[in-house]
Design a protein around this motif. Structure first.
Motif, PDB file in Angstrom:
ATOM      1  N   GLY A 104       1.314 -13.764   0.429  1.00  0.00           N
ATOM      2  CA  GLY A 104       0.387 -12.468   0.888  1.00  0.00           C
ATOM      3  C   GLY A 104       0.388 -12.742  -0.941  1.00  0.00           C
ATOM      4  O   GLY A 104      -0.930 -12.786  -1.023  1.00  0.00           O
ATOM      5  N   SER A 105       0.782 -12.622  -1.785  1.00  0.00           N
ATOM      6  CA  SER A 105      -0.366 -13.040  -3.320  1.00  0.00           C
ATOM      7  C   SER A 105      -0.426 -14.152  -3.754  1.00  0.00           C
ATOM      8  O   SER A 105      -1.978 -14.034  -3.972  1.00  0.00           O
ATOM      9  CB  SER A 105       0.760 -12.694  -4.290  1.00  0.00           C
ATOM     10  N   ILE A 107      -0.342  -6.022  -4.074  1.00  0.00           N
ATOM     11  CA  ILE A 107       0.469  -7.255  -3.505  1.00  0.00           C
ATOM     12  C   ILE A 107       0.468  -7.538  -4.903  1.00  0.00           C
ATOM     13  O   ILE A 107       1.942  -8.092  -5.161  1.00  0.00           O
ATOM     14  CB  ILE A 107      -0.838  -8.388  -2.854  1.00  0.00           C
ATOM     15  N   PHE A 108      -0.454  -7.612  -5.670  1.00  0.00           N
ATOM     16  CA  PHE A 108      -0.011  -8.884  -7.072  1.00  0.00           C
ATOM     17  C   PHE A 108       0.631  -8.065  -7.880  1.00  0.00           C
ATOM     18  O   PHE A 108       1.322  -8.680  -8.821  1.00  0.00           O
ATOM     19  CB  PHE A 108      -1.232  -8.890  -7.609  1.00  0.00           C
ATOM     20  N   GLU A 109       0.649  -6.749  -7.732  1.00  0.00           N
ATOM     21  CA  GLU A 109       1.588  -6.160  -8.507  1.00  0.00           C
ATOM     22  C   GLU A 109       2.803  -5.744  -7.588  1.00  0.00           C
ATOM     23  O   GLU A 109       4.086  -5.640  -8.414  1.00  0.00           O
ATOM     24  CB  GLU A 109       1.300  -4.372  -9.278  1.00  0.00           C
ATOM     25  N   TYR A 110       3.287  -5.390  -6.700  1.00  0.00           N
ATOM     26  CA  TYR A 110       4.493  -4.876  -6.317  1.00  0.00           C
ATOM     27  C   TYR A 110       4.892  -6.255  -5.634  1.00  0.00           C
ATOM     28  O   TYR A 110       6.684  -5.749  -5.507  1.00  0.00           O
ATOM     29  CB  TYR A 110       3.839  -4.561  -4.335  1.00  0.00           C
ATOM     30  N   PRO A 169       0.853  -1.136   0.301  1.00  0.00           N
ATOM     31  CA  PRO A 169       0.380  -0.178   0.217  1.00  0.00           C
ATOM     32  C   PRO A 169       1.109   1.358   0.164  1.00  0.00           C
ATOM     33  O   PRO A 169       0.435   2.362  -0.508  1.00  0.00           O
ATOM     34  CB  PRO A 169      -0.675  -0.195   1.260  1.00  0.00           C
ATOM     35  N   SER A 170       2.204   1.039   0.449  1.00  0.00           N
ATOM     36  CA  SER A 170       3.002   2.322   0.518  1.00  0.00           C
ATOM     37  C   SER A 170       3.871   2.962  -0.772  1.00  0.00           C
ATOM     38  O   SER A 170       3.705   3.548  -0.589  1.00  0.00           O
ATOM     39  CB  SER A 170       3.690   2.622   1.652  1.00  0.00           C
ATOM     40  N   HIS A 171       3.812   1.941  -1.721  1.00  0.00           N
ATOM     41  CA  HIS A 171       3.915   2.190  -2.779  1.00  0.00           C
ATOM     42  C   HIS A 171       2.247   2.148  -3.911  1.00  0.00           C
ATOM     43  O   HIS A 171       2.393   2.142  -4.542  1.00  0.00           O
ATOM     44  CB  HIS A 171       4.628   1.008  -3.241  1.00  0.00           C
TER      45      HIS A 171
END
Length: 131
Positions: A83-84, A74-77, A68-70
């Motif tokens: 987590g993904s 999660i699927f993109e990060y 979230p800070s980015h």
């Protein structure tokens, strides 16, 4: 404490806004199978809520906190992170449960199988207040 608050919120919404509100499922988050408490809480959730508890759990994962800070999912990060994987597994489980409902089981019948009830007298409610 979280489930007691959920129960209170559901009851409040039923009384004031939507008497037909149902809880579709319960997801265990921040799960760490290495911790006895996490395993005990998950077992208690399953004991209390039965089939409403999703088989998928969301494991504790630093990448989930960072995404979230980015400003991304999660699927993109971190698409290869636990987590993904966990959220994808949960999404597939939700879709499968939804398909079963559409094939004949009504949401009302699922609610009758495992109604949301008061947690006050249940040992999970007391155990969850411990640090």
């Amino acid at each position: 404490r979280g489930l007691t608050k959920l129960n209170e919120l559901v009851s409040l919404i039923r009384r004031r806004l939507n008497p037909t509100l149902t809880v579709s499922g319960i997801v265990a988050g921040l799960y760490d199978a290495r911790r006895n408490l996490a395993r005990e809480v998950l077992a208690e959730l399953k004991s209390y809520f039965g089939p409403k508890v999703f088989k998928s759990v969301i494991r504790e994962n630093v990448r989930l906190a960072e995404a979230p800070s980015h400003g991304v999912s999660i699927f993109e990060y971190a698409p290869d992170s636990h987590g993904s994987e966990d959220y994808m597994g949960l999404a597939l489980e939700v879709l499968a449960r939804t398909a079963r409902i559409e094939e004949g089981a009504s949401a009302e019948s699922l609610e009758q199988e495992t109604p949301i009830k008061s947690l006050d007298s249940h040992k999970f409610g007391r155990a969850s207040e411990s640090p």
